[in-house]
Design a protein around this motif. Structure first.
Motif, PDB file in Angstrom:
ATOM      1  N   THR A  68      36.399  42.552  40.546  1.00  0.00           N
ATOM      2  CA  THR A  68      34.935  42.196  40.869  1.00  0.00           C
ATOM      3  C   THR A  68      34.686  40.813  40.595  1.00  0.00           C
ATOM      4  O   THR A  68      35.574  40.058  40.013  1.00  0.00           O
ATOM      5  N   GLY A  69      33.565  40.519  41.110  1.00  0.00           N
ATOM      6  CA  GLY A  69      33.232  39.043  40.937  1.00  0.00           C
ATOM      7  C   GLY A  69      31.621  38.556  40.623  1.00  0.00           C
ATOM      8  O   GLY A  69      30.979  39.789  41.045  1.00  0.00           O
ATOM      9  N   GLN A  72      29.033  33.859  35.831  1.00  0.00           N
ATOM     10  CA  GLN A  72      29.697  33.876  34.293  1.00  0.00           C
ATOM     11  C   GLN A  72      28.948  35.021  33.612  1.00  0.00           C
ATOM     12  O   GLN A  72      29.713  35.483  32.622  1.00  0.00           O
ATOM     13  N   CYS A  77      29.520  42.663  35.982  1.00  0.00           N
ATOM     14  CA  CYS A  77      30.721  42.200  35.702  1.00  0.00           C
ATOM     15  C   CYS A  77      31.051  42.919  34.054  1.00  0.00           C
ATOM     16  O   CYS A  77      32.078  43.397  33.788  1.00  0.00           O
ATOM     17  N   HIS A  92      40.033  42.758  36.387  1.00  0.00           N
ATOM     18  CA  HIS A  92      40.067  41.205  36.713  1.00  0.00           C
ATOM     19  C   HIS A  92      38.786  40.662  36.901  1.00  0.00           C
ATOM     20  O   HIS A  92      38.073  41.292  38.005  1.00  0.00           O
ATOM     21  N   LEU A  93      38.051  40.041  36.649  1.00  0.00           N
ATOM     22  CA  LEU A  93      36.560  39.297  36.866  1.00  0.00           C
ATOM     23  C   LEU A  93      36.871  37.721  37.435  1.00  0.00           C
ATOM     24  O   LEU A  93      37.195  37.048  36.811  1.00  0.00           O
ATOM     25  N   VAL A  94      36.394  37.658  38.669  1.00  0.00           N
ATOM     26  CA  VAL A  94      36.316  36.372  39.379  1.00  0.00           C
ATOM     27  C   VAL A  94      35.185  35.709  39.315  1.00  0.00           C
ATOM     28  O   VAL A  94      34.210  36.449  39.796  1.00  0.00           O
ATOM     29  N   LEU A  95      34.958  34.743  38.477  1.00  0.00           N
ATOM     30  CA  LEU A  95      33.691  34.128  38.186  1.00  0.00           C
ATOM     31  C   LEU A  95      33.433  32.846  38.636  1.00  0.00           C
ATOM     32  O   LEU A  95      34.632  32.088  38.662  1.00  0.00           O
ATOM     33  N   HIS A 118      39.080  35.007  35.597  1.00  0.00           N
ATOM     34  CA  HIS A 118      39.590  33.871  36.684  1.00  0.00           C
ATOM     35  C   HIS A 118      38.201  33.091  37.110  1.00  0.00           C
ATOM     36  O   HIS A 118      37.426  33.740  37.558  1.00  0.00           O
ATOM     37  N   CYS A 120      36.530  30.144  39.211  1.00  0.00           N
ATOM     38  CA  CYS A 120      36.616  29.267  40.466  1.00  0.00           C
ATOM     39  C   CYS A 120      35.447  28.647  41.069  1.00  0.00           C
ATOM     40  O   CYS A 120      34.482  28.980  40.496  1.00  0.00           O
TER      41      CYS A 120
END
Length: 120
Positions: A68-69, A72, A77, A92-95, A118, A120
């Protein structure tokens, strides 16, 4: 209609608390607040309720990773990381943004809960 799978992640029912001071200030309708901060999953929050269905579906389908994203300091999350840890799933966290030099708040909790972060 497809039945939804649901797993239990929270402590329910959460209390309904009358806001005495606000009710008095408004001289009128009784005002209550639902205390979903007391659901129990990683410091609680209303996100627990939707995660019960999202995680239930993932577990029913045999998934072993949650992705998920968010921001921060995302509460979603944080709770996703806690739910994944509780059920032995990778997370896995897309931050958004750059990785900070020091982790604090939800970001620190995400890491302590075993999430892969992660930026970005």
């Amino acid at each position: 209609m497809i039945p939804f799978k649901r797993i239990s992640l929270g402590f329910y029912p959460t209390p309904l608390v009358k806001l005495e001071s606000l009710t008095k200030l408004l001289a009128g309708p009784e005002i209550y607040i639902k205390r979903d901060d007391l659901t129990g999953l990683a410091f609680g929050g209303n996100k627990t309720r939707k995660l019960e269905y999202l995680l239930g579906d993932a577990v029913a389908k045999g998934c072993d990773v949650l992705i998920t994203g968010g921001a921060q300091q995302s509460n979603h999350c944080r709770q996703t990381a806690a739910a994944a840890a509780q059920y032995g799933l990778q997370c896995h966290l897309v931050l958004g943004g750059h990785q900070p030099d020091e982790f604090n708040g939800n970001l620190l909790l995400d890491k302590l809960l075993g999430a892969h972060l992660h930026f970005c």
